[in-house]
Design an enzyme around this catalytic site. Structure first.
Site, PDB file in Angstrom:
ATOM      1  N   ASP A  66      51.344   7.070   3.012  1.00 38.23           N
ATOM      2  CA  ASP A  66      50.647   8.363   3.741  1.00 38.23           C
ATOM      3  C   ASP A  66      49.383   7.421   4.679  1.00 38.23           C
ATOM      4  OD1 ASP A  66      49.939  10.792   4.417  1.00 38.23           O
ATOM      5  OD2 ASP A  66      48.183  10.603   2.993  1.00 38.23           O
ATOM      6  N   ASP A 109      47.736  10.558  -1.199  1.00 35.32           N
ATOM      7  CA  ASP A 109      46.574  11.067  -1.752  1.00 35.32           C
ATOM      8  C   ASP A 109      46.498  12.857  -1.941  1.00 35.32           C
ATOM      9  OD1 ASP A 109      46.241  11.654   1.312  1.00 35.32           O
ATOM     10  OD2 ASP A 109      44.337  12.432   0.559  1.00 35.32           O
ATOM     11  N   ASP A 120      46.374   9.760   6.575  1.00 37.35           N
ATOM     12  CA  ASP A 120      45.287  10.266   6.242  1.00 37.35           C
ATOM     13  C   ASP A 120      44.667  10.508   4.749  1.00 37.35           C
ATOM     14  OD1 ASP A 120      44.292  11.693   9.090  1.00 37.35           O
ATOM     15  OD2 ASP A 120      46.459  11.990   8.882  1.00 37.35           O
TER      16      ASP A 120
END
Length: 304
Positions: free
Chosen positions: A74, A251, A76
Site C-alpha cells: 500500500d 495499514d 498512504d
C-alpha cells in the site's frame, strides 16, 4: 544506545535473539511480546530504527530474501506517513531508489496496491516503473506499461452530484473523483463524518452497482468486488508474480481484503499501525516498513 551509536548484529547478545533467527514473522512477533525477541538492529547506511518492532523488521526482511516472494505494498500510511491531504503525502528521500532496487532484486514482482489512481501513484513515485493496482483494482498498470481499466458505473454520476453538494455545505471536505470511484476525505473536518456517511448510505440504499467503504478519515463509493484482494489475486496469476509467495503490507481497512487473499494463497501479511486485522503480523508505522525493505535490499546485496 547513546547519540548516533550504531549496533551491528554481531554486537547483540545471543540471549536477545530468537532461537530460530529465520522463524516466520508471526513467530518473531510472538517472541517479541513474550519479551524474548527485542533485538536491537541498525542497517549500514540507514539510520537506526528505534521503534519496538526491530525483530519484526528482521523477520519480514528475511521472508522477502529467503522465499520467491511477490511483494504487494500500500502507499498512504504504509510506505509514507498519512498527511493532511493526499497531495501532501510525498515519499521521503530514498524511498523511490529503494523500491527500484527491490523491483530488480525480485525480478519485477513488486506492486503498489492503492486507492489512488495509477497516474497519481506514478506522479508520487516517479521514476519508478512498477506494477500498480489503482483505485482498489479498477485500474491495473503492469510494469511494461499495459493499462487495464474497468468501466465506470452509470450510477456514479448521481453520487458525483451529491458529493459536490456535500462539499458546498462543508468546504473543508475534499472530494476526490477517481473516475471509477469517488472519495470524500473528512480529515480536515472530522465533525462532518456522520453527515457524510448518512448522506452516502441513503443514496446507495437501493444500489446494486455501487458500495460504500469507510477508510481512515475517508468514505469511498466504488463498484462492489473492486478491492485490493481481487487485484492481488489477478496479479498472482500473471508473470512475474505467478508461482511466487505473496506478502502484502498495508495499514487500512481497505487492505484487509488483500491480507486475506495473500493468506489464502499461502503467503503472509503485515498490518501497519493499530486496529483489528486478519494479518498475522504487525509493524508500528511507515518508518518501520521502510527499514524492513531496506534490510531486505541490504541482505540480498550481501548474498550476491
Amino acid at each position: 544506545m547513546k547519540g548516533s551509536e550504531r549496533v551491528r548484529d554481531s554486537d547483540c547478545a545471543d540471549e536477545d535473539k530468537p532461537e530460530n533467527p529465520r522463524a516466520g514473522i508471526a513467530e518473531v512477533v510472538r517472541l517479541h511480546h513474550a519479551g524474548i525477541g527485542n533485538i536491537r538492529w541498525t542497517q549500514c547506511g540507514h539510520p537506526p530504527y528505534r521503534g519496538d518492532w526491530s525483530s519484526s523488521i528482521r523477520a519480514g526482511a528475511e521472508m522477502i530474501v529467503r522465499r520467491q516472494t511477490a511483494l504487494f505494498l500500500d502507499y498512504d500510511g504504509t510506505l509514507v506517513d498519512l498527511a493532511a491531504t493526499p497531495e501532501a503525502a510525498h515519499p521521503p528521500q530514498g524511498l523511490v531508489p529503494l523500491l527500484q532496487r527491490l523491483a530488480v532484486d525480485l525480478d519485477g514482482a513488486v506492486a503498489i496496491l492503492s486507492g489512488r489512481t495509477v497516474a497519481d501513484i506514478d506522479r508520487m513515485l516517479a521514476p519508478l516503473e512498477a506494477t500498480v493496482g489503482g483505485v482498489h483494482g479498477a485500474e491495473i498498470r503492469m510494469a511494461d506499461g499495459a493499462l487495464e481499466c474497468l468501466e465506470t458505473p452509470e450510477e456514479l454520476a448521481g453520487i458525483r452530484t451529491l458529493c459536490k453538494a456535500l462539499g458546498s455545505e462543508a468546504p473543508a471536505l475534499r472530494i476526490e473523483d477517481k473516475g471509477q470511484a469517488i472519495a470524500v476525505h473528512f480529515r480536515a473536518v472530522p465533525e462532518a463524518e456522520e453527515r457524510v456517511g448518512q448522506a452516502l448510505r441513503a443514496a446507495l440504499a437501493a444500489s446494486r452497482d455501487l458500495e460504500l467503504i469507510h477508510g481512515k478519515m475517508v468514505y469511498e463509493v466504488r463498484r462492489p468486488g473492486m478491492h485490493k484482494g481481487a487485484v492481488l489475486q489477478r496479479l498472482m496469476q500473471r508473470m512475474p508474480f505467478r508461482d511466487r509467495t505473496p506478502l502484502m503490507i498495508g495499514d487500512d481497512r481497505t487492505d484487509e481484503d488483500a491480507f486475506a487473499m495473500a493468506l489464502q494463497l499461502g503467503g503472509s501479511a503485515i498490518k501497519v499501525g493499530e486496529g483489528d486485522t486478519v494479518a498475522p503480523s504487525r509493524l508500528a508505522n511507515p518508518d518501520a516498513v521502510r527499514h524492513l525493505l531496506a534490510r531486505a535490499v541490504e541482505t540480498m546485496k550481501d548474498d550476491q
